[in-house]
Design a protein around this motif. Structure first.
Motif, PDB file in Angstrom:
ATOM      1  N   GLY A 357       0.828  -1.199   0.000  1.00 52.36           N
ATOM      2  CA  GLY A 357       0.000   0.000   0.000  1.00 52.36           C
ATOM      3  C   GLY A 357       0.857   1.241   0.000  1.00 52.36           C
ATOM      4  O   GLY A 357       2.052   1.197   0.299  1.00 52.36           O
ATOM      5  N   PHE A 358       0.245   2.374  -0.323  1.00 51.98           N
ATOM      6  CA  PHE A 358       0.966   3.623  -0.504  1.00 51.98           C
ATOM      7  C   PHE A 358       0.176   4.759   0.146  1.00 51.98           C
ATOM      8  O   PHE A 358      -0.945   5.062  -0.279  1.00 51.98           O
ATOM      9  CB  PHE A 358       1.125   3.886  -2.011  1.00 51.98           C
ATOM     10  N   LEU A 359       0.734   5.376   1.193  1.00 50.84           N
ATOM     11  CA  LEU A 359       0.167   6.582   1.770  1.00 50.84           C
ATOM     12  C   LEU A 359       0.804   7.748   1.039  1.00 50.84           C
ATOM     13  O   LEU A 359       2.009   7.978   1.150  1.00 50.84           O
ATOM     14  CB  LEU A 359       0.449   6.658   3.271  1.00 50.84           C
ATOM     15  N   SER A 360       0.000   8.488   0.274  1.00 53.07           N
ATOM     16  CA  SER A 360       0.543   9.459  -0.672  1.00 53.07           C
ATOM     17  C   SER A 360      -0.207  10.783  -0.629  1.00 53.07           C
ATOM     18  O   SER A 360      -1.397  10.836  -0.306  1.00 53.07           O
ATOM     19  CB  SER A 360       0.461   8.891  -2.094  1.00 53.07           C
ATOM     20  N   HIS A 361       0.499  11.859  -1.013  1.00 53.36           N
ATOM     21  CA  HIS A 361      -0.108  13.180  -1.158  1.00 53.36           C
ATOM     22  C   HIS A 361      -0.967  13.277  -2.417  1.00 53.36           C
ATOM     23  O   HIS A 361      -1.646  14.269  -2.633  1.00 53.36           O
ATOM     24  CB  HIS A 361       0.982  14.250  -1.206  1.00 53.36           C
ATOM     25  N   CYS A 362      -0.924  12.268  -3.268  1.00 50.98           N
ATOM     26  CA  CYS A 362      -1.747  12.193  -4.484  1.00 50.98           C
ATOM     27  C   CYS A 362      -1.320  13.174  -5.569  1.00 50.98           C
ATOM     28  O   CYS A 362      -2.144  13.621  -6.363  1.00 50.98           O
ATOM     29  CB  CYS A 362      -3.237  12.378  -4.190  1.00 50.98           C
ATOM     30  N   GLY A 363      -0.045  13.543  -5.585  1.00 53.26           N
ATOM     31  CA  GLY A 363       0.462  14.207  -6.772  1.00 53.26           C
ATOM     32  C   GLY A 363       0.277  13.275  -7.960  1.00 53.26           C
ATOM     33  O   GLY A 363       0.320  12.045  -7.815  1.00 53.26           O
ATOM     34  N   TRP A 364       0.049  13.827  -9.156  1.00 50.81           N
ATOM     35  CA  TRP A 364      -0.332  12.970 -10.268  1.00 50.81           C
ATOM     36  C   TRP A 364       0.781  12.013 -10.680  1.00 50.81           C
ATOM     37  O   TRP A 364       0.522  10.884 -11.078  1.00 50.81           O
ATOM     38  CB  TRP A 364      -0.801  13.789 -11.461  1.00 50.81           C
ATOM     39  N   ASN A 365       2.044  12.437 -10.574  1.00 51.57           N
ATOM     40  CA  ASN A 365       3.139  11.520 -10.887  1.00 51.57           C
ATOM     41  C   ASN A 365       3.125  10.323  -9.949  1.00 51.57           C
ATOM     42  O   ASN A 365       3.218   9.170 -10.381  1.00 51.57           O
ATOM     43  CB  ASN A 365       4.489  12.237 -10.777  1.00 51.57           C
ATOM     44  N   SER A 366       2.997  10.590  -8.653  1.00 53.68           N
ATOM     45  CA  SER A 366       2.955   9.505  -7.675  1.00 53.68           C
ATOM     46  C   SER A 366       1.729   8.624  -7.870  1.00 53.68           C
ATOM     47  O   SER A 366       1.785   7.401  -7.715  1.00 53.68           O
ATOM     48  CB  SER A 366       2.950  10.077  -6.252  1.00 53.68           C
ATOM     49  N   THR A 367       0.608   9.254  -8.211  1.00 54.27           N
ATOM     50  CA  THR A 367      -0.618   8.495  -8.448  1.00 54.27           C
ATOM     51  C   THR A 367      -0.442   7.514  -9.597  1.00 54.27           C
ATOM     52  O   THR A 367      -0.813   6.336  -9.492  1.00 54.27           O
ATOM     53  CB  THR A 367      -1.779   9.459  -8.756  1.00 54.27           C
ATOM     54  N   LEU A 368       0.139   7.970 -10.701  1.00 58.52           N
ATOM     55  CA  LEU A 368       0.349   7.084 -11.841  1.00 58.52           C
ATOM     56  C   LEU A 368       1.352   5.990 -11.520  1.00 58.52           C
ATOM     57  O   LEU A 368       1.196   4.842 -11.953  1.00 58.52           O
ATOM     58  CB  LEU A 368       0.820   7.894 -13.051  1.00 58.52           C
ATOM     59  N   GLU A 369       2.380   6.321 -10.761  1.00 58.39           N
ATOM     60  CA  GLU A 369       3.369   5.314 -10.375  1.00 58.39           C
ATOM     61  C   GLU A 369       2.732   4.228  -9.522  1.00 58.39           C
ATOM     62  O   GLU A 369       3.011   3.036  -9.686  1.00 58.39           O
ATOM     63  CB  GLU A 369       4.524   5.985  -9.639  1.00 58.39           C
ATOM     64  N   SER A 370       1.845   4.632  -8.617  1.00 52.11           N
ATOM     65  CA  SER A 370       1.140   3.653  -7.788  1.00 52.11           C
ATOM     66  C   SER A 370       0.176   2.823  -8.627  1.00 52.11           C
ATOM     67  O   SER A 370       0.028   1.610  -8.433  1.00 52.11           O
ATOM     68  CB  SER A 370       0.378   4.372  -6.676  1.00 52.11           C
ATOM     69  N   MET A 371      -0.458   3.478  -9.591  1.00 53.07           N
ATOM     70  CA  MET A 371      -1.408   2.796 -10.461  1.00 53.07           C
ATOM     71  C   MET A 371      -0.719   1.741 -11.318  1.00 53.07           C
ATOM     72  O   MET A 371      -1.183   0.601 -11.439  1.00 53.07           O
ATOM     73  CB  MET A 371      -2.119   3.828 -11.333  1.00 53.07           C
ATOM     74  N   ILE A 372       0.404   2.124 -11.921  1.00 53.41           N
ATOM     75  CA  ILE A 372       1.168   1.174 -12.737  1.00 53.41           C
ATOM     76  C   ILE A 372       1.602  -0.018 -11.894  1.00 53.41           C
ATOM     77  O   ILE A 372       1.578  -1.171 -12.341  1.00 53.41           O
ATOM     78  CB  ILE A 372       2.397   1.865 -13.351  1.00 53.41           C
ATOM     79  N   ALA A 373       1.996   0.253 -10.639  1.00 53.59           N
ATOM     80  CA  ALA A 373       2.452  -0.816  -9.755  1.00 53.59           C
ATOM     81  C   ALA A 373       1.307  -1.631  -9.181  1.00 53.59           C
ATOM     82  O   ALA A 373       1.525  -2.692  -8.585  1.00 53.59           O
ATOM     83  CB  ALA A 373       3.282  -0.223  -8.621  1.00 53.59           C
ATOM     84  N   GLY A 374       0.064  -1.138  -9.325  1.00 57.28           N
ATOM     85  CA  GLY A 374      -1.093  -1.860  -8.815  1.00 57.28           C
ATOM     86  C   GLY A 374      -1.208  -1.842  -7.302  1.00 57.28           C
ATOM     87  O   GLY A 374      -1.644  -2.815  -6.691  1.00 57.28           O
ATOM     88  N   LYS A 375      -0.843  -0.701  -6.669  1.00 51.23           N
ATOM     89  CA  LYS A 375      -0.874  -0.603  -5.207  1.00 51.23           C
ATOM     90  C   LYS A 375      -2.046   0.258  -4.743  1.00 51.23           C
ATOM     91  O   LYS A 375      -2.224   1.380  -5.221  1.00 51.23           O
ATOM     92  CB  LYS A 375       0.423   0.023  -4.684  1.00 51.23           C
ATOM     93  N   PRO A 376      -2.857  -0.233  -3.794  1.00 51.50           N
ATOM     94  CA  PRO A 376      -3.924   0.602  -3.225  1.00 51.50           C
ATOM     95  C   PRO A 376      -3.313   1.739  -2.416  1.00 51.50           C
ATOM     96  O   PRO A 376      -2.150   1.666  -2.000  1.00 51.50           O
ATOM     97  CB  PRO A 376      -4.691  -0.373  -2.332  1.00 51.50           C
ATOM     98  N   MET A 377      -4.105   2.791  -2.181  1.00 56.36           N
ATOM     99  CA  MET A 377      -3.546   4.002  -1.604  1.00 56.36           C
ATOM    100  C   MET A 377      -4.356   4.525  -0.415  1.00 56.36           C
ATOM    101  O   MET A 377      -5.556   4.301  -0.320  1.00 56.36           O
ATOM    102  CB  MET A 377      -3.462   5.101  -2.678  1.00 56.36           C
ATOM    103  N   ILE A 378      -3.658   5.227   0.461  1.00 52.51           N
ATOM    104  CA  ILE A 378      -4.279   6.124   1.425  1.00 52.51           C
ATOM    105  C   ILE A 378      -4.060   7.520   0.870  1.00 52.51           C
ATOM    106  O   ILE A 378      -2.921   7.977   0.737  1.00 52.51           O
ATOM    107  CB  ILE A 378      -3.657   5.999   2.827  1.00 52.51           C
ATOM    108  N   ALA A 379      -5.140   8.187   0.483  1.00 50.96           N
ATOM    109  CA  ALA A 379      -5.047   9.494  -0.162  1.00 50.96           C
ATOM    110  C   ALA A 379      -4.967  10.586   0.906  1.00 50.96           C
ATOM    111  O   ALA A 379      -5.895  10.755   1.695  1.00 50.96           O
ATOM    112  CB  ALA A 379      -6.257   9.714  -1.064  1.00 50.96           C
ATOM    113  N   TRP A 380      -3.851  11.333   0.887  1.00 56.23           N
ATOM    114  CA  TRP A 380      -3.609  12.375   1.878  1.00 56.23           C
ATOM    115  C   TRP A 380      -3.176  13.643   1.133  1.00 56.23           C
ATOM    116  O   TRP A 380      -2.006  14.018   1.136  1.00 56.23           O
ATOM    117  CB  TRP A 380      -2.534  11.924   2.847  1.00 56.23           C
TER     118      TRP A 380
END
Length: 477
Positions: A357-380
């Motif tokens: 999982g990924f606790l992220s600020h949801c910048g779009w670069n980080s969002t796409l990186e998490s998406m490509i990796a297939g990791k669920p997120m905590i949106a912060w």
């Protein structure tokens, strides 16, 4: 250089100041020269003082074609101390405007086939128009954010008073409406300088001959209306740096630590290249991670006061961020956690099998990186359009749980944080998020792969640049 048939298509690419807007343009440049043998790029960038070296940000990756097909041009430095604003977008826009004389001189000498700019560099359109160069925008966020920006000048005329005072969600044609609390910076402050620059940028977007968006079909199903409007919109993403492009001869200690952790057991915690927390929030996050009992890898920065983008343009004070953590935290969590100051190789970490999982600020670069990796997120979300991204991820796509839920600015308490972490790793909700994340990963990979929708869209834009190149040949003859 230029646009002769012998040299093929010459693309001029202009990045804005800041890691979050440099990296996407680097990736785009690498992508286009790797797809076609008959294109070369001049990449214009500003030096930056961040905790990531500028050379690492803008240096092309290792394949041989990048050494000869991408020319890097550092624009003359702009005295940032004379730009008196806390607005990230305003600072980038002013920096780009002050660089226009140097950019013009270079474009006049080389006469590229087309100009592609970051959306905070659209004032370069004046130079492109003067030199009769086709002009495009590379939009480093999603379609919903683009639709809002294109519609914002109309909202500015139609809505009186503060947007945050609106009792009903604000309608974005062709897309879901947006709650006032989720509006991007600097829309909440209509009296501020940042808002005036924002509307200026929104108006200039409409002058583009095309807008390339770092997203893909299937991420947001309500995109068809925007794709049929002028200027034409091309979905070319997700374009992110691959692990093979990132310092292949160096392996960070955090990756070795991950090697020893069970599969999908670690929460990766990072607020991007510029995000920072207050001292109180840093303490609560630490104690929340400890309370959850889950494994974690946390990229920690020194806390700041009143500026959630405190590290965006420069390195924070040299204080060791670990000294701001609660007493005993490092000892209590040493068996399950790893805290790393300031920077880690994020793409490689998200791709590691141990990360669940990924606790992220949801910048779009980080969002796409998490998406490509297939990791669920905590949106912060912290700043810019990140609140919109968090809503898209949690309510639209369903691969994230929202930490703030419209209450940005408040301190998220340790018990809430522990609960959020457990949602990602346990129970039915977490299972659904993991499945959705893996589904989005599959869609993204197909979109950018050979024959995919984004692959075809990028080649379609290239054909427009090629026509422009041939037209220049006629003019020059």
């Amino acid at each position: 250089m230029g646009s002769s048939t012998e040299s093929g298509v010459h693309l001029a690419v202009v990045a804005s100041l800041g890691v979050g807007h440099m990296k996407p343009l680097v990736v785009f440049s690498n992508r286009i020269v790797s797809l076609r043998s008959d294109i070369h790029v001049t990449f214009f960038f500003h030096d930056t003082d961040t905790d990531t070296d500028t050379d690492d940000i803008i240096s092309p990756s290792s394949p041989p074609h990048h050494d000869t097909k991408i020319r890097l041009v550092k624009l003359p430095p702009i005295d940032q101390s004379t730009i008196l604003t806390d607005s990230v977008g305003t600072r980038m826009s002013i920096t780009n405007i002050r660089s226009l004389p140097s950019l013009r001189a270079s474009l006049l000498a080389s006469r590229p086939s087309a100009l592609v700019v970051d959306f905070f560099a659209t004032d370069a359109f004046d130079v492109a128009r003067e030199l009769d160069i086709p002009k495009y925008v590379y939009f480093t966020s999603n379609l919903w954010a683009l639709a809002l920006m294109l519609h914002s000048p109309q909202l500015d005329q139609d809505i009186q008073g503060a947007y945050v005072a609106q009792s009903e969600p604000i309608r974005v044609p062709g897309f879901r409406s947006i709650r006032a609390v989720d509006l991007p910076d600097p829309m909440p402050d209509r009296e501020g300088e940042g808002y005036r620059w924002y509307i200026h940028t929104c108006n200039r977007l409409k002058e583009a001959d095309g807008i390339l968006v770092n997203t893909f079909e299937g991420l947001d199903d309500s995109c068809s209306d925007l794709l049929s409007t002028a200027p034409p919109v091309f979905l070319v993403g997700p374009l992110i740096r691959s692990a093979s492009e990132l310092s292949p001869n160096r392996r960070d200690e955090c990756l070795t630590w991950l090697d020893s952790q069970p599969a999908e057991s670690v929460l990766f915690v990072s607020f991007g290249s510029g995000g920072t927390l207050s001292r109180e929030q840093t303490t609560e996050l630490a104690l929340g991670l400890e309370m959850s009992g889950k494994r974690f890898l946390w990229v920690c920065r020194p806390p700041t006061t009143g500026n959630s983008a405190g590290a965006y343009f420069g390195v924070l004070e040299s204080d060791d961020p670990l000294k701001f953590l609660p007493e005993g935290f490092m000892e209590h969590t040493r068996r399950v956690g790893l805290v790393v100051p300031n920077w880690v190789p994020q793409v490689e970490i998200l791709g590691h099998t141990a990360v669940g999982g990924f606790l992220s600020h949801c910048g779009w670069n980080s969002t796409l990186e998490s998406m490509i990796a297939g990791k669920p997120m905590i949106a912060w979300p912290l700043y810019a359009e990140q609140r919109m991204n968090a809503v898209l991820l949690s309510e639209g796509i369903g691969m994230a749980v929202h930490a703030l839920k419209g209450n940005e600015g408040r301190v998220v308490k340790r018990a809430e944080i522990a609960e959020l972490v457990n949602v990602v790793f346990e129970g039915e909700e977490g299972k659904v998020m993991r499945e959705k994340a893996k589904e989005m990963s599959g869609r993204a990979v197909v979109a950018v792969g050979e024959g995919g929708t984004s692959y075809k869209s990028l080649l379609q834009v290239f054909e427009q640049w090629k026509i422009g190149s041939l037209n220049y040949d006629k003019i020059l003859r």
